[in-house]
Structure formats: C-alpha cells, structure tokens
Design a protein around this motif. Structure first.
Motif, PDB file in Angstrom:
ATOM      1  N   GLN A 112       0.826  -1.203   0.000  1.00 37.94           N
ATOM      2  CA  GLN A 112       0.000   0.000   0.000  1.00 37.94           C
ATOM      3  C   GLN A 112       0.859   1.251   0.000  1.00 37.94           C
ATOM      4  N   PRO A 113       0.936   1.934  -1.125  1.00 41.42           N
ATOM      5  CA  PRO A 113       0.512   1.589  -2.472  1.00 41.42           C
ATOM      6  C   PRO A 113       1.640   0.876  -3.212  1.00 41.42           C
ATOM      7  N   VAL A 114       1.299   0.267  -4.337  1.00 34.28           N
ATOM      8  CA  VAL A 114       2.331  -0.360  -5.163  1.00 34.28           C
ATOM      9  C   VAL A 114       3.071   0.739  -5.918  1.00 34.28           C
ATOM     10  N   THR A 115       4.335   0.492  -6.202  1.00 33.30           N
ATOM     11  CA  THR A 115       5.077   1.398  -7.075  1.00 33.30           C
ATOM     12  C   THR A 115       5.051   0.877  -8.505  1.00 33.30           C
ATOM     13  N   ARG A 116       4.696  -0.426  -8.637  1.00 31.56           N
ATOM     14  CA  ARG A 116       4.634  -1.050  -9.956  1.00 31.56           C
ATOM     15  C   ARG A 116       3.739  -2.277  -9.860  1.00 31.56           C
ATOM     16  N   ILE A 117       2.928  -2.512 -10.896  1.00 34.05           N
ATOM     17  CA  ILE A 117       2.136  -3.737 -10.979  1.00 34.05           C
ATOM     18  C   ILE A 117       2.089  -4.148 -12.439  1.00 34.05           C
ATOM     19  N   GLU A 127     -12.035   5.224  -1.305  1.00 37.77           N
ATOM     20  CA  GLU A 127     -12.376   6.570  -1.779  1.00 37.77           C
ATOM     21  C   GLU A 127     -11.438   7.660  -1.263  1.00 37.77           C
ATOM     22  N   PRO A 128     -11.056   7.665   0.036  1.00 38.29           N
ATOM     23  CA  PRO A 128     -10.187   8.757   0.509  1.00 38.29           C
ATOM     24  C   PRO A 128      -8.843   8.847  -0.222  1.00 38.29           C
ATOM     25  N   THR A 129      -8.294   7.710  -0.637  1.00 40.63           N
ATOM     26  CA  THR A 129      -7.004   7.729  -1.331  1.00 40.63           C
ATOM     27  C   THR A 129      -7.143   7.613  -2.840  1.00 40.63           C
ATOM     28  N   ASP A 130      -8.361   7.344  -3.328  1.00 37.07           N
ATOM     29  CA  ASP A 130      -8.628   7.096  -4.746  1.00 37.07           C
ATOM     30  C   ASP A 130      -7.753   5.963  -5.267  1.00 37.07           C
ATOM     31  N   LEU A 131      -7.644   4.882  -4.482  1.00 40.84           N
ATOM     32  CA  LEU A 131      -6.869   3.715  -4.898  1.00 40.84           C
ATOM     33  C   LEU A 131      -7.787   2.507  -5.033  1.00 40.84           C
ATOM     34  N   LEU A 132      -7.531   1.728  -6.074  1.00 38.41           N
ATOM     35  CA  LEU A 132      -8.188   0.437  -6.226  1.00 38.41           C
ATOM     36  C   LEU A 132      -7.385  -0.588  -5.447  1.00 38.41           C
ATOM     37  N   PHE A 180      -3.057  -5.480  -3.218  1.00 39.34           N
ATOM     38  CA  PHE A 180      -2.233  -4.533  -3.949  1.00 39.34           C
ATOM     39  C   PHE A 180      -3.058  -3.257  -4.152  1.00 39.34           C
ATOM     40  N   TRP A 181      -2.613  -2.164  -3.563  1.00 37.29           N
ATOM     41  CA  TRP A 181      -3.288  -0.872  -3.659  1.00 37.29           C
ATOM     42  C   TRP A 181      -2.702  -0.131  -4.852  1.00 37.29           C
ATOM     43  N   CYS A 182      -3.530   0.160  -5.866  1.00 38.55           N
ATOM     44  CA  CYS A 182      -3.063   0.710  -7.137  1.00 38.55           C
ATOM     45  C   CYS A 182      -3.884   1.917  -7.546  1.00 38.55           C
ATOM     46  N   THR A 183      -3.272   2.764  -8.356  1.00 41.84           N
ATOM     47  CA  THR A 183      -4.072   3.808  -8.986  1.00 41.84           C
ATOM     48  C   THR A 183      -4.944   3.128 -10.041  1.00 41.84           C
ATOM     49  N   ARG A 184      -5.985   3.802 -10.438  1.00 41.98           N
ATOM     50  CA  ARG A 184      -6.863   3.254 -11.479  1.00 41.98           C
ATOM     51  C   ARG A 184      -6.079   3.054 -12.773  1.00 41.98           C
ATOM     52  N   SER A 185      -5.187   3.978 -13.081  1.00 43.09           N
ATOM     53  CA  SER A 185      -4.395   3.870 -14.312  1.00 43.09           C
ATOM     54  C   SER A 185      -3.410   2.702 -14.246  1.00 43.09           C
ATOM     55  N   GLN A 186      -2.784   2.488 -13.096  1.00 43.13           N
ATOM     56  CA  GLN A 186      -1.848   1.356 -12.960  1.00 43.13           C
ATOM     57  C   GLN A 186      -2.558   0.027 -13.214  1.00 43.13           C
TER      58      GLN A 186
END
Length: 175
Positions: free
Chosen positions: A9-14, A101-106, A128-134
């Motif tokens: 949390q969060p990932v730097t790469r996936i 929602e607070p972090t906007d992470l999937l 794995f905590w990721c951005t939507r784009s990742q």
C-alpha cells in the motif's frame, strides 16, 4: 498458524506476464512496493476476467464520481516485463476488487487456491493498492498477452495446438 499476507500500500509497480510457449504458459501478476516484490500465479482466464470486470468497475466508479480524472491504460511493453527472480508466493484461487475513496486507490485482492475441505481462513492473501491507471494498464497488458496464445479454431472456438487440432464440430476431419 497464521496464513501469509501481503499488503502493498501503495504499489510502485504492478504488471502481468507469462512464461512458456503458447499452450504451456504460466501467467503471473507481480507487484512491487519499494524493495518488496510479490509474484502470484494466476490462470489466463482469471486475468481476462479481471480485465473485463475492471472496465465495468471503473465505468461505475466514474458514473458515481464524475469529478474523478479519467484513468488511462497506457503502457510501454518494455516496462511491463516481469522482474526476476520469479518466486511465486502462491497460486491464486480468487481475485477481487475494492476501492478506497479517501485515497482514490483500487485494491486488487488475491486469495490462495484451496483444496476442498481446507480451512479458507488459512489461505494466503495479497492486497495490492493501485491507482486506477496502474491497474487498467496491467489489465490491458494482460489481455494483450492472453491474445498472443494459440490460434483459435473458427469452428469450435477451441485453441489449435502446434501439432494439430481435433475439432469436435468436424469430428477431427479436414475439409
């Protein structure tokens, strides 16, 4: 005994990847957070289902929160390759998605496959905590990889092996 649990949390790469020749490939999901690298074995179908489910999930999220910036699934193939060593933590039985929602992470949640009768509370898990784009880029790359497999028979929809194909619709005969 406490089951293994990974929480990046969060990932730097996936990313996703496969090793082997078409028809004999092993598929992986791999995530990194700083020095921690977690590799999981997945089925090709799980990767494909995740990609389809993610698109709907993001569409619903965008409908509920129209102010969110759009996610992009852009990737560079060279940057999506699996890192070595490939030392899988476990084989995935279930994949799920969540949203913070607070972090906007999937959150991609993976649970270890369990044999019948085993205690589900003893299954290893990974989050794995990721951005939507990742996550969207990983899924689109995964679909690209899955599509690089064996050609599909136009009659029965089954994969054609390099050594030939028994087509049930043709009863194995060529026309």
């Amino acid at each position: 005994m406490t089951p293994e649990s990974y929480d990046l949390q969060p990932v730097t790469r996936i990313t996703a990847g496969s090793v082997g020749s078409p028809g004999k490939r092993v598929f992986y999901v791999q995530a990194r957070r700083d020095e921690q690298l977690v590799t999981l074995i997945v089925e090709k179908g799980q990767l494909q289902s995740l990609a389809v489910g993610l698109e709907g999930f993001i569409r619903d999220l965008q409908r509920r929160s129209p102010d969110l910036p759009a996610a992009t699934g852009e990737y560079r193939e060279a940057e999506m390759r699996l890192e070595q060593p490939l030392d899988p933590a476990f084989r995935v039985g279930q994949l799920g998605l969540g949203y913070d929602e607070p972090t906007d992470l999937l959150i991609l949640v993976a649970k270890q496959v369990q044999a019948e009768g085993e205690d589900p509370d003893q299954a290893a898990s990974a989050r794995f905590w990721c951005t939507r784009s990742q996550l969207l880029a990983m899924c689109q790359w995964g679909l690209e990889l899955a599509g690089r497999g064996r050609p599909i028979c136009g009659n029965c929809g089954e994969p054609i092996d390099p050594g030939g194909h028994f087509c049930p619709k043709r009863n194995g005969h060529k026309r």
